[in-house]
Design a protein around this motif. Structure first.
Motif, PDB file in Angstrom:
ATOM      1  N   THR A 313     143.375 -81.630 -11.990  1.00 24.16           N
ATOM      2  CA  THR A 313     143.108 -83.035 -12.287  1.00 24.16           C
ATOM      3  C   THR A 313     143.645 -83.448 -13.654  1.00 24.16           C
ATOM      4  OG1 THR A 313     141.026 -82.589 -11.152  1.00 24.16           O
ATOM      5  CG2 THR A 313     141.319 -84.782 -12.052  1.00 24.16           C
ATOM      6  N   HIS A 343     137.009 -88.084  -9.005  1.00 27.54           N
ATOM      7  CA  HIS A 343     138.223 -88.292  -9.803  1.00 27.54           C
ATOM      8  C   HIS A 343     138.102 -89.545 -10.668  1.00 27.54           C
ATOM      9  CE1 HIS A 343     140.606 -85.058  -8.393  1.00 27.54           C
ATOM     10  NE2 HIS A 343     140.763 -85.505  -7.168  1.00 27.54           N
ATOM     11  N   ASP A 407     145.779 -86.010  -3.878  1.00 26.90           N
ATOM     12  CA  ASP A 407     145.018 -84.767  -4.022  1.00 26.90           C
ATOM     13  C   ASP A 407     144.698 -84.185  -2.656  1.00 26.90           C
ATOM     14  OD1 ASP A 407     143.706 -82.688  -5.218  1.00 26.90           O
ATOM     15  OD2 ASP A 407     141.831 -83.777  -5.528  1.00 26.90           O
ATOM     16  N   GLU A 408     144.564 -82.865  -2.631  1.00 33.55           N
ATOM     17  CA  GLU A 408     144.171 -82.162  -1.406  1.00 33.55           C
ATOM     18  C   GLU A 408     145.074 -82.564  -0.263  1.00 33.55           C
ATOM     19  OE1 GLU A 408     142.115 -79.863  -1.758  1.00 33.55           O
ATOM     20  OE2 GLU A 408     140.808 -80.372  -3.417  1.00 33.55           O
TER      21      GLU A 408
HETATM   22 MG    MG Z   1     140.440 -81.007  -7.438  1.00 28.18          MG
END
Ligand code: MG
Ligand code: ADP
Length: 710
Positions: A313, A343, A407-408
């Motif tokens: 992050t 986040h 993300d992911e």
């Molecule tokens: Mg993460």
């Protein structure tokens, strides 16, 4: 849209002929085939068997092994037609090895029952599994024999993916008819022969014939293992097609312009100065790689692999600040609202002290707050935006989006990544032309995959790895424990919670229908609530409403719950540092990647954490090895390599994880050694015979359509 080159004329005639040309294929059958994307003869040639039934020999019943498909022959000893919960037919079969096998049917006709008179000789094929009275085969394929038995098959029978409304025998026949119409070798082959010669693999025509109709005397073991030269030849071309397709997407995307973000990095430096920690060496390296990409006038397409907790992050935040410094916008997207919110809170904490506004946009942001957020994003008032997929939906217009961070990644598909391109803006160039300026893309994934595979799975991205954890983490202690010792765990949970810690209990099941798993989670929840009266217990599963799920997760995160009973819905990214104990049921059923993801939910705080993997004995060799790996290491990269070496089918690189479509025949783990040849062929084709690229892609991938539905 890329222009689709026509293949060679001879192939066009043969391969592109509609299936209605085949005898027996009328409009109704054609429709059923079309529903599965089978339109032409070529589609049938490439409808490849993934398995074979070995009917060349008989296995004595006594020698049967659970999970190993086999053919047996025996005499009906007893028939039992019962109604326990649903109609059921059980046929006990005995043979000379003086052992009994049960054939079990849940769907059957009266005529079938009549067939199985005691004393009748039956030949059956299927995969035995442990039942109440020894091994049984559920719904075997079978044949009642005359008294003098019957000849054994002289080769392997291909097993094709099922097509609704067309039986296996009819399908085999159709594919056989299509194969009779294979053109000669030169017409069929797309790749220059000389290039393939060095690899020692057969021509395509021969490979197709062997794979569909293994000739007598073929290497049966190799065919069953999927390592026969004919299968490798097909896998090679299929992998090549997918690789080319990704490479072409990359080339197309990189032909667009992007805003070079090449400032001095002062804002990012201010964040670095303010952080309570120093970046790890790996974080510094990956940030430097991203920064070099971002300085270019072409879009960055970079994947950052980093284990859970490796600190992705902050690297994303630094990259976002490079966009902000250039007066542009950055967006950060996560697959769930809870993750996005996490986040948002992180980024706000880091960026707002620097005077950088962060906007928040998710499904539950509605009404006035939503129109305000939308206006901030469209007007440029918010240089950084955090949200879920909702950010990519229509109606969300950016002022000047220069960097998209996802993300992911494995919860996003390739097609969603492509959609980002359309969030770019049209800009007037010096020579007055209008050109689309597309955002740079930074994709972050917590599912490390081995390097060779990353090159294949993400051929459209550059790959970096954060392969080092921040200092001071204590590794999670992992033990594997037989399910019989379940009661001891209740005590363990009580103790952890009495110390102010929190715990997860993860339910997984043999049957992976959502409903059955939800029921199991529900009853575990009830049992644990009763056994632990002093504790606050919560439940989340996939069948709950999203809002209820989020509310429970949030309560756990805020410490309002001590124990969370959950299905694998908690797998991704949720950060509850106070949780220090995780129990995973039926751990032997899960693949290494999933176990590792789950375990990553604990060990995120300062307390020593543990993970208990409950298994149902007896363990298969593979399951035992997996649990062993989990006990030995916490390193996601090591686990990924072991997974590649060990895995059972389909566990490593499922569609779900990569956004990649399923393969017809290739298997990235089994065929990993072909990848260097695939890359070399792709380079050569793109450089020397670019006109063939489309035909290879169309043959195997069928254009962009399969990606869109992946
Ligand atoms: Mg993460
Ligand atoms: P992930 O890679 O799983 O997304 P995060 O970015 O959520 O990991 O980071 C996990 C935790 O580690 C966060 O609390 C983050 O602030 C912290 N962190 C990140 N980098 C470092 C570092 N270099 N040193 C110490 N802590 C760090």
């Amino acid at each position: 849209m890329a222009r689709v080159a026509r293949p060679a004329p001879a192939l066009a005639e043969a391969g592109e002929a509609p299936l209605t040309r085949l005898p027996g294929v009328g409009p109704r059958v054609a429709e059923k085939l079309a529903a599965r994307g089978l339109l032409t003869l070529q589609d049938l040639w490439l409808q490849l068997p993934r398995q074979y039934e070995d009917r060349t020999r008989l296995t004595p019943i006594r020698a049967l092994q659970a999970s190993v498909a086999a053919q047996v022959e025996g005499v009906v000893e007893a028939v039992d037609r019962g109604f326990r919960y649903r109609p059921m037919l059980r046929v006990a079969l005995g043979d000379d090895s003086r052992a009994t096998l049960v054939l079990r049917f849940f769907h059957f006709r009266a005529a079938q029952v009549a067939q199985f008179a005691p004393g009748v000789r039956v030949r059956a094929y299927g995969t035995p599994r442990p039942g109440q009275h020894g091994l049984e085969i559920v719904h075997p394929s079978y044949r009642v024999l005359d008294d003098d038995g019957g000849a054994l098959g002289d080769s392997l029978d291909p097993v094709y993916p099922a097509i609704e409304g067309i039986g296996p025998a009819a399908l085999r026949k159709l594919i056989g008819l299509a194969l009779d119409r294979l053109p000669d070798e030169t017409a069929l082959e797309l790749l220059p022969r000389a290039w393939l010669a060095d690899l020692g693999l057969p021509p395509l025509r021969e490979a197709l014939r062997v794979v569909h109709r293994p000739p007598q005397g073929s290497d049966v073991a190799a065919l069953l293992a999927g390592t026969h030269p004919a299968q490798r030849r097909l896998a090679l071309e299929e992998l090549l097609a997918h690789h080319l397709s990704l490479r072409r997407q990359r080339i197309a995307l990189q032909q667009h312009r992007a805003t070079p973000l090449a400032g001095p990095g002062l804002l990012a430096q201010r964040l670095l100065d303010a952080l309570p920690f120093a970046l790890t060496g790996a974080q510094q390296r990956v940030y430097a790689q991203a920064r070099a990409d971002l300085a270019q006038p072409r879009p960055m397409l970079r994947l950052v692999q980093g284990d859970v907790g490796s600190g992705k992050t902050v690297v994303a935040a630094l990259a976002a600040l490079l966009a902000v410094e250039a007066g542009k916008q950055a967006a950060l997207m996560a697959p769930t609202e809870l993750l996005a919110e996490q986040h948002f809170n992180n980024l706000r904490g880091w960026l707002e002290p620097l005077g950088v506004r962060v906007a928040w946009l998710a499904g539950k942001v509605t009404g006035k707050a939503r129109s305000q957020a939308l206006a901030d994003v469209a007007g440029g008032g918010a240089p950084v935006v955090v949200g879920t997929h909702a950010l990519m939906q229509e109606g969300v217009a950016f002022h000047d989006l220069a960097l998209a961070i996802v993300d992911e990644q494995h919860r996003f598909g390739v097609h969603q990544r492509l959609a980002l391109r359309d969030k770019g803006v049209l800009r007037q160039m010096e020579d007055d032309r209008l050109e689309r300026v597309v955002p740079h893309q930074l994709v972050m994934t917590a599912t490390p995959i081995p390097r060779t595979l990353a090159m294949a799975a993400y051929a459209d991205l550059d790959v970096s790895a954060i392969d080092e954890l921040p200092p001071g983490r204590t590794p999670v202690q992992t033990v594997a424990v037989s399910a019989e010792r379940r009661p001891e765990l209740v005590e363990r949970i009580r103790k952890a919670c009495a110390e102010g810690r929190q715990a997860y209990w993860v339910c997984t099941l043999i049957d992976d229908s959502d409903e059955v798993v939800a029921q199991a989670a529900q009853s575990t929840f009830e049992a644990l609530s009763a056994a632990l009266p002093g504790l606050r217990v919560g439940l989340v599963h996939g069948r709950m409403k999203a809002a209820d799920k989020q509310a429970t997760m949030r309560a756990f995160k805020e410490g309002a719950l001590d124990l969370l009973v959950a299905t694998t819905v908690i797998e991704v990214g949720v950060d509850v540092p106070n949780a220090s104990l995780m129990i995973v049921e039926n751990a032997e059923r899960l693949g290494l990647a999933q176990l590792h993801q789950l375990r990553g939910r604990v060990g995120r705080g300062s307390a020593a954490s543990s993970c208990v993997l409950l298994y149902q004995p007896p363990l298969s060799l593979l399951a035992r090895q997996r649990l062993e790996v989990m006990r030995e290491t916490n390193d996601g990269f090591v686990i990924a390599e072991k997974d590649l070496a060990l895995r059972g089918p389909g566990e490593l690189l499922g569609t779900r994880q990569t956004g990649l479509p399923g393969f017809r025949l290739a298997d990235l783990a089994r065929d990993a050694d072909l990848l260097p040849a695939v890359h070399a062929l792709a380079d050569r084709l793109l450089a020397e015979r670019p006109e063939l690229v489309d035909a290879v892609i169309v043959r195997w991938v069928g254009g962009a359509a399969r990606y869109a539905s992946a």
